[in-house]
Design a protein around this motif. Structure first.
Motif, PDB file in Angstrom:
ATOM      1  N   PRO A  74      85.980  26.478 -14.269  1.00 45.38           N
ATOM      2  CA  PRO A  74      87.170  26.206 -13.445  1.00 45.38           C
ATOM      3  C   PRO A  74      87.591  27.412 -12.594  1.00 45.38           C
ATOM      4  O   PRO A  74      88.054  27.229 -11.459  1.00 45.38           O
ATOM      5  CB  PRO A  74      88.255  25.873 -14.474  1.00 45.38           C
ATOM      6  N   ARG A  75      87.413  28.624 -13.146  1.00 44.20           N
ATOM      7  CA  ARG A  75      87.798  29.824 -12.394  1.00 44.20           C
ATOM      8  C   ARG A  75      86.911  29.994 -11.160  1.00 44.20           C
ATOM      9  O   ARG A  75      87.378  30.439 -10.109  1.00 44.20           O
ATOM     10  CB  ARG A  75      87.683  31.065 -13.289  1.00 44.20           C
ATOM     11  N   LEU A  76      85.638  29.651 -11.289  1.00 40.95           N
ATOM     12  CA  LEU A  76      84.717  29.737 -10.144  1.00 40.95           C
ATOM     13  C   LEU A  76      85.078  28.685  -9.085  1.00 40.95           C
ATOM     14  O   LEU A  76      85.036  28.962  -7.882  1.00 40.95           O
ATOM     15  CB  LEU A  76      83.278  29.539 -10.614  1.00 40.95           C
ATOM     16  N   ILE A  77      85.432  27.489  -9.557  1.00 36.48           N
ATOM     17  CA  ILE A  77      85.858  26.429  -8.620  1.00 36.48           C
ATOM     18  C   ILE A  77      87.131  26.862  -7.892  1.00 36.48           C
ATOM     19  O   ILE A  77      87.316  26.591  -6.700  1.00 36.48           O
ATOM     20  CB  ILE A  77      86.085  25.102  -9.381  1.00 36.48           C
ATOM     21  N   GLY A  78      88.015  27.555  -8.611  1.00 39.72           N
ATOM     22  CA  GLY A  78      89.278  28.010  -8.032  1.00 39.72           C
ATOM     23  C   GLY A  78      89.109  28.941  -6.854  1.00 39.72           C
ATOM     24  O   GLY A  78      89.982  29.019  -5.978  1.00 39.72           O
ATOM     25  N   ILE A  79      87.978  29.655  -6.797  1.00 37.59           N
ATOM     26  CA  ILE A  79      87.716  30.556  -5.657  1.00 37.59           C
ATOM     27  C   ILE A  79      87.598  29.757  -4.371  1.00 37.59           C
ATOM     28  O   ILE A  79      88.003  30.203  -3.291  1.00 37.59           O
ATOM     29  CB  ILE A  79      86.426  31.375  -5.910  1.00 37.59           C
ATOM     30  N   ILE A  80      87.073  28.540  -4.490  1.00 45.62           N
ATOM     31  CA  ILE A  80      86.894  27.669  -3.314  1.00 45.62           C
ATOM     32  C   ILE A  80      88.164  26.899  -2.984  1.00 45.62           C
ATOM     33  O   ILE A  80      88.542  26.767  -1.813  1.00 45.62           O
ATOM     34  CB  ILE A  80      85.734  26.677  -3.564  1.00 45.62           C
ATOM     35  N   THR A  81      88.852  26.416  -4.026  1.00 45.27           N
ATOM     36  CA  THR A  81      89.989  25.513  -3.806  1.00 45.27           C
ATOM     37  C   THR A  81      91.326  26.224  -3.613  1.00 45.27           C
ATOM     38  O   THR A  81      92.251  25.640  -3.042  1.00 45.27           O
ATOM     39  CB  THR A  81      90.133  24.534  -4.993  1.00 45.27           C
ATOM     40  N   ILE A  88      90.271  35.338  -7.673  1.00 46.79           N
ATOM     41  CA  ILE A  88      89.444  36.444  -8.172  1.00 46.79           C
ATOM     42  C   ILE A  88      90.144  37.144  -9.342  1.00 46.79           C
ATOM     43  O   ILE A  88      89.518  37.482 -10.357  1.00 46.79           O
ATOM     44  CB  ILE A  88      89.139  37.460  -7.047  1.00 46.79           C
ATOM     45  N   LYS A  89      91.458  37.330  -9.216  1.00 50.12           N
ATOM     46  CA  LYS A  89      92.227  37.950 -10.309  1.00 50.12           C
ATOM     47  C   LYS A  89      92.169  37.091 -11.570  1.00 50.12           C
ATOM     48  O   LYS A  89      92.033  37.610 -12.681  1.00 50.12           O
ATOM     49  CB  LYS A  89      93.685  38.154  -9.877  1.00 50.12           C
ATOM     50  N   GLU A  90      92.266  35.774 -11.394  1.00 53.07           N
ATOM     51  CA  GLU A  90      92.192  34.867 -12.543  1.00 53.07           C
ATOM     52  C   GLU A  90      90.806  34.897 -13.173  1.00 53.07           C
ATOM     53  O   GLU A  90      90.667  34.818 -14.396  1.00 53.07           O
ATOM     54  CB  GLU A  90      92.545  33.441 -12.119  1.00 53.07           C
ATOM     55  N   LEU A  91      89.774  35.015 -12.335  1.00 50.66           N
ATOM     56  CA  LEU A  91      88.404  35.093 -12.842  1.00 50.66           C
ATOM     57  C   LEU A  91      88.211  36.366 -13.664  1.00 50.66           C
ATOM     58  O   LEU A  91      87.620  36.334 -14.759  1.00 50.66           O
ATOM     59  CB  LEU A  91      87.414  35.067 -11.672  1.00 50.66           C
ATOM     60  N   PRO A 295      94.261  27.863  -7.605  1.00 50.59           N
ATOM     61  CA  PRO A 295      95.198  28.918  -8.013  1.00 50.59           C
ATOM     62  C   PRO A 295      96.163  29.289  -6.897  1.00 50.59           C
ATOM     63  O   PRO A 295      95.790  29.332  -5.725  1.00 50.59           O
ATOM     64  CB  PRO A 295      94.271  30.096  -8.347  1.00 50.59           C
ATOM     65  N   ASN A 296      97.384  29.546  -7.260  1.00 47.55           N
ATOM     66  CA  ASN A 296      98.508  29.898  -6.377  1.00 47.55           C
ATOM     67  C   ASN A 296      99.059  28.681  -5.648  1.00 47.55           C
ATOM     68  O   ASN A 296     100.278  28.512  -5.556  1.00 47.55           O
ATOM     69  CB  ASN A 296      98.130  30.980  -5.373  1.00 47.55           C
ATOM     70  N   ASN A 297      98.173  27.821  -5.133  1.00 44.73           N
ATOM     71  CA  ASN A 297      98.645  26.590  -4.487  1.00 44.73           C
ATOM     72  C   ASN A 297      99.442  25.739  -5.470  1.00 44.73           C
ATOM     73  O   ASN A 297     100.411  25.078  -5.092  1.00 44.73           O
ATOM     74  CB  ASN A 297      97.466  25.764  -3.951  1.00 44.73           C
ATOM     75  N   ASP A 298      99.012  25.751  -6.738  1.00 45.77           N
ATOM     76  CA  ASP A 298      99.702  24.943  -7.757  1.00 45.77           C
ATOM     77  C   ASP A 298     101.151  25.386  -7.917  1.00 45.77           C
ATOM     78  O   ASP A 298     102.058  24.563  -8.020  1.00 45.77           O
ATOM     79  CB  ASP A 298      98.962  25.004  -9.087  1.00 45.77           C
ATOM     80  N   ASN A 299     101.383  26.713  -7.888  1.00 45.45           N
ATOM     81  CA  ASN A 299     102.749  27.224  -8.033  1.00 45.45           C
ATOM     82  C   ASN A 299     103.634  26.820  -6.851  1.00 45.45           C
ATOM     83  O   ASN A 299     104.773  26.391  -7.018  1.00 45.45           O
ATOM     84  CB  ASN A 299     102.729  28.746  -8.166  1.00 45.45           C
ATOM     85  N   ASP A 300     103.081  26.975  -5.640  1.00 44.18           N
ATOM     86  CA  ASP A 300     103.843  26.638  -4.427  1.00 44.18           C
ATOM     87  C   ASP A 300     104.197  25.155  -4.378  1.00 44.18           C
ATOM     88  O   ASP A 300     105.338  24.780  -4.071  1.00 44.18           O
ATOM     89  CB  ASP A 300     103.038  27.024  -3.177  1.00 44.18           C
TER      90      ASP A 300
END
Length: 406
Positions: A74-81, A88-91, A295-300
């Motif tokens: 999921p962390r690798l997918i998050g780099i794209i989405t 990268i920080k989450e990874l 990542p980050n988009n979810d918070n916003d």
């Protein structure tokens, strides 16, 4: 030359066990300390692996690291989405999920890894408690506060852990690990065990880590009842009753709100709104159900939903889902949630098959914690889960070796 090799091997083995103690000791404190110890442990584990490769078949177990690697997907997918920098920080934050189990696998030939880690973590939690208590006592003396202020909001929960910048539920998870290991193992004599359990109970009360308190009350009750430990049952019952009395009759209402009122789902004024706030996460999930919004988009996007719900507290404080399952669902979609659930299923199956019931209990406790906290959104949560996985894999390796020898 042979004697020198054996001496050298013994020295590095002792150093590794000492570092395991230091890893446990560092866990309740600043993340940097634990990271430094982890890196040194990994280097030592590689050295041990190379030196003992001819004597053992450790390399045949390296594939086990693929199990926790499920959460890297999921962390690798998050780099794209999602936002690239945040992803990268989450990874990077998720790397302990691979590195810690790896160093355990590489050093699986050593004995007493859990024992030394246990001693370190138990001491670390006691030191954590002492430091926070000293800070409270100093503040009370300096402010000329009455004794009843010891159990007021300014010295409990988040404020209690503030001197060491930790979040109470995460310290509560560490306490659960030590508490359960103390109950079911004989690392300490009975007197010290009872003393440690009382100290940890009092620490949990000051942290107001409700999940951990409820889980451990159930665990201790079932344990004492099953093993007919009447003294333990009376001790825990008396301690629990005393703390409940403090909450009920304390002059300030804060304790009653946190322990009594918030557990009442019909109390609209004081009830915990974490469950109703999940509606915001569900609405965000609908926008990208397969891979998530990233990542980050979810918070916003969640903040927008909080505003629509008129939940201005959650909006202003930028609350996350407070549920690890929904956290994966929103940020990484169905793919992320399936990776997480698959990993949990494998760990449950592995512990059940190996009759590793203590770690099975700890996995179940972790799952319950994930229902009210986004545990893996903080580094301490990631490290704790990584260590729990590592011990499960270590026990699996030892069980497999025992079967092979028969």
């Amino acid at each position: 030359m042979t004697a020198g090799f054996i001496t050298n091997r013994i020295n590095i083995n002792k150093a590794f066990l000492l570092l395991m103690f230091c890893l446990g000791l560092a866990l309740p404190f600043k993340d940097q300390y634990g990271t430094i110890v982890t890196v040194i442990l990994l280097v030592c584990a590689v050295v041990i692996f190379i030196k003992q490769k001819k004597l053992t078949n450790q390399s045949s177990y390296l594939y086990l690291v693929l199990i926790p690697a499920l959460l890297i997907i999921p962390r690798l997918i998050g780099i794209i989405t999602g936002d690239f920098d945040i992803a990268i920080k989450e990874l990077i934050r998720a790397l302990p999920l691979i590195l810690i189990p790896l160093l355990f696998i590489l050093s699986a030939s050593l004995n007493n890894l859990e024992k030394y880690f246990y001693y370190g973590l138990a001491l670390g939690l006691v030191l954590f408690m002492i430091i926070c208590e000293c800070h409270i006592i100093y503040a009370m003396i300096k402010g000329n506060e009455p004794l009843e202020y010891f159990f007021r909001w300014r010295h409990l929960n988040i404020n209690f852990a503030k001197p060491l910048d930790q979040h109470p539920p995460y310290i509560g998870i560490l306490i659960m690990w030590v508490f359960i290991k103390t109950l079911f193992n004989t690392y300490l004599n009975k007197r010290i065990s009872y003393t440690l359990l009382v100290l940890l109970s009092f620490l949990l009360f000051q942290l107001l880590a409700r999940n951990a308190i409820i889980i451990l009350l159930i665990v201790v009750f079932v344990y004492a009842l099953k093993r007919k430990k009447i003294k333990q049952l009376l001790l825990v019952g008396s301690l629990g009753l005393a703390l409940l009395m403090i909450a009920l009759f304390h002059p300030h209402q804060y304790l009653r709100e946190k322990i009594v009122y918030k557990l009442n789902p019909f109390d609209k004024k004081h009830k915990d709104y974490r469950i109703t706030r999940l509606d915001a996460s569900i609405e965000v999930f609908k926008k990208a159900p397969v891979f998530g919004v990233g990542p980050n988009n979810d918070n916003d996007l969640r903040k927008i939903e909080y505003k629509k719900m008129h939940d201005y507290t959650a909006f202003e404080r930028n609350y996350n889902s407070h549920n690890q399952f929904f956290e994966y669902l929103v940020s990484h979609g169905i793919i992320g949630l399936l990776c997480f659930i698959t990993l949990l299923f494998i760990l449950i199956k592995m512990t059940t098959k190996n009759k590793d019931y203590i770690n099975l209990l700890l996995i179940m406790c972790f799952i319950v914690s994930c229902l009210t906290e986004s545990v893996l959104e903080r580094t301490l949560g990631v490290k704790y889960f990584s260590i729990l996985i590592a011990f499960i894999l270590l026990n699996h390796i030892k069980k497999h070796k025992q079967i092979s020898l028969k």
